[in-house]
Design an enzyme around this catalytic site. Structure first.
Site, PDB file in Angstrom:
ATOM      1  CG  ASP A  13      -2.454  -0.915   1.154  1.00 22.60           C
ATOM      2  OD1 ASP A  13      -2.462  -1.348  -0.433  1.00 22.60           O
ATOM      3  OD2 ASP A  13      -2.776  -1.334   1.935  1.00 22.60           O
ATOM      4  NE  ARG A 101      -0.576   3.367  13.400  1.00 24.86           N
ATOM      5  CZ  ARG A 101      -0.287   2.225  13.250  1.00 24.86           C
ATOM      6  NH1 ARG A 101       0.663   1.477  14.078  1.00 24.86           N
ATOM      7  NH2 ARG A 101      -0.482   1.373  12.395  1.00 24.86           N
ATOM      8  CG  ASP A 130      -3.718   2.904  13.107  1.00 14.76           C
ATOM      9  OD1 ASP A 130      -3.907   3.231  14.312  1.00 14.76           O
ATOM     10  OD2 ASP A 130      -3.511   1.879  12.721  1.00 14.76           O
ATOM     11  CB  SER A 181      -4.596  -5.900   7.800  1.00 21.79           C
ATOM     12  OG  SER A 181      -3.976  -4.992   8.574  1.00 21.79           O
TER      13      SER A 181
HETATM   14  N1  ARG Z   1      -7.421  -2.254  16.363  1.00 19.86           N
HETATM   15  C1  ARG Z   1      -6.290  -1.920  16.477  1.00 19.86           C
HETATM   16  C2  ARG Z   1      -6.396  -0.365  17.047  1.00 19.86           C
HETATM   17  O1  ARG Z   1      -7.098   0.172  16.266  1.00 19.86           O
HETATM   18  C3  ARG Z   1      -5.111  -2.175  15.738  1.00 19.86           C
HETATM   19  C4  ARG Z   1      -5.232  -1.444  14.385  1.00 19.86           C
HETATM   20  C5  ARG Z   1      -4.121  -2.058  13.241  1.00 19.86           C
HETATM   21  N2  ARG Z   1      -4.053  -3.280  12.994  1.00 19.86           N
HETATM   22  C6  ARG Z   1      -3.820  -4.052  12.198  1.00 19.86           C
HETATM   23  N3  ARG Z   1      -4.041  -5.368  11.908  1.00 19.86           N
HETATM   24  N4  ARG Z   1      -3.406  -3.268  11.051  1.00 19.86           N
HETATM   25  O2  ARG Z   1      -5.420   0.218  17.750  1.00 19.86           O
END
Ligand code: ARG
Length: 404
Positions: A13, A101, A130, A181
């Site tokens: 991506d 993040r 995110d 993911s």
């Molecule tokens: N659900 C989690 C959060 O919002 C993880 C997000 C990223 N997860 C991922 N498998 N790419 O903090």
């Protein structure tokens, strides 16, 4: 045309995004952060992997590629304060992705300033948490920067991304049939999408990368002692990022820290995510046991409410809010007496606290004991119950009058 710092992971991506931003005529600087996802025990393997990601960005046409090892900073500035708040979103998720993040936002801002960029970009979709965390962070730190989110501007399906990559000679490392993911750092690993989207489907073993399946786990328990000094943990001579790496490996061998959660996302929908957080699970279990030993009843009751709110703030992208800073000040005070030791037994997916001690323990065996040497004044309880129960005498009288 602008100069854009792109948060770049090297995956499909963000590689497509990099190319897209270049084709629009922008100058792109690729920023890659090492948050210890490849465990960080020595740093050597991670350094090579990060260097390869930067080389890929340059080969795709980035003006520059910046790679930063932020494992220590992540631990000191994000994991430690959150750990003091016993972070578990909706009672379960230790916020591994969510804590990284705001740091990525800070790195984007710092890199934009040092490179004279006027914009930053990320590869988040419009559905996730995110995007909120990164963009709130950038706005809190430098509202003058423009933020680009190309996957939100025009969403890209996986087949389209693969076709675009083939057309523009973008090498794809992982197989086209990537089933999940994944996001990972020293504090935990997150896994979503694929078959997990059906909440009735049990997590397949291939979703887990850090924790052993029940068949692979040792048949005998291991025991560790976590030492705390004013809330900061140590096991033997390991501290900081190295401690997390060590506990992820040890806890992972015993299958500790698997979490399967239907959670409430910031933007209002529910999603299912699996987590593997062996180090976080072990350390949180230890900290909570020590807090119960040394904090007063009122501190514990009040702190439980603050801890819950803290996890919600972090999840919701509000790291840079004054309320979070105020909670850190509170936790700074409650952590002052948080010194001592906790014994943990690791066995078949469970971390059990089997012992705890501290020079600041409020537990007093002489008062608590049912054995010989009991110093508790049993007769004093009579007066306590007499006074504290007074309202019930009156309530019973009133109820008798009111009865038909
Ligand atoms: N659900 C989690 C959060 O919002 C993880 C997000 C990223 N997860 C991922 N498998 N790419 O903090």
């Amino acid at each position: 045309m602008s100069t854009i710092v792109l948060a770049y992971s090297g995956g499909l991506d963000t590689s497509v995004l990099l190319k897209r931003l270049l084709l629009e005529g922008n100058d792109v600087i690729a920023l890659t952060a090492d948050l210890g996802e490849s465990d960080g025990a020595t740093g050597e393997a991670a350094a090579a992997a990060i260097a390869a990601i930067s080389a890929k960005a340059l080969a795709l046409g980035a003006r520059d590629a910046v790679a930063i090892d932020v494992r220590q900073r992540f631990y000191d500035e994000f994991v430690l304060p959150a750990f003091a708040a016993n972070v578990r979103y909706e009672g379960c998720y230790p916020l591994s992705a969510a804590l990284s993040r705001p740091l990525i936002a800070a790195l984007l801002v710092e890199t934009a300033r040092s490179c004279g960029a006027d914009a930053v970009a990320h590869g988040c979709t419009g559905k996730g948490n995110d995007q909120v965390r990164i963009e709130f962070g950038v706005r809190a730190l430098d509202p003058s920067l423009q933020v680009r989110a190309p996957l939100r501007e025009s969403p890209l399906s996986r087949p389209d991304a693969i076709a675009f990559a083939a057309q523009h000679d973008i090498p794809i490392a992982q197989s086209a049939a990537k089933p999940y993911s994944i996001d990972a750092n020293l504090w935990g690993r997150s896994i979503e999408a694929g078959v997990l989207e059906d909440p009735w489907v049990a997590p397949p073993e291939d979703a887990f990368g850090w924790t052993a399946s029940p068949q692979q786990r040792p048949s005998a328990p291991s025991e560790i002692v976590v030492h705390f000094t004013a809330g900061v943990p140590r096991v033997e001579d390991s501290v900081g990022p190295a401690l997390l790496a060590k506990l992820n490996i040890l806890g992972g061998e015993h299958g500790i820290g698997r979490i399967d959660l239907i959670e409430d996302r910031v933007i209002g929908l529910k999603s299912r995510e699996l987590y593997e957080a062996p180090a976080a699970t072990l350390l949180l279990a230890a900290r909570e046991a020590l807090e119960r030993l040394v904090l007063t009843r009122d501190e514990l009751r009040f702190k439980a409410g603050i801890d819950r709110k803290y996890a919600e703030l972090v999840y919701d992208g509000l790291w840079y809010s004054p309320l979070r800073t105020a909670f850190d000040a509170f936790n700074g005070v409650t952590s002052q007496r948080l010194s001592g030791e906790v014994r943990l037994r690791l066995f078949q997916g469970c971390a059990t606290v089997v012992g705890v001690r501290s020079p600041f323990a409020l537990y007093d065996e002489g008062l608590a004991t049912y054995g010989a040497g009991d110093r508790f004044d049993h007769r004093a309880a009579d007066g306590f119950i007499h006074l504290a129960g007074l309202p019930f005498d009156r309530l019973a009288q009133v109820a008798a009058v009111a009865a038909p």
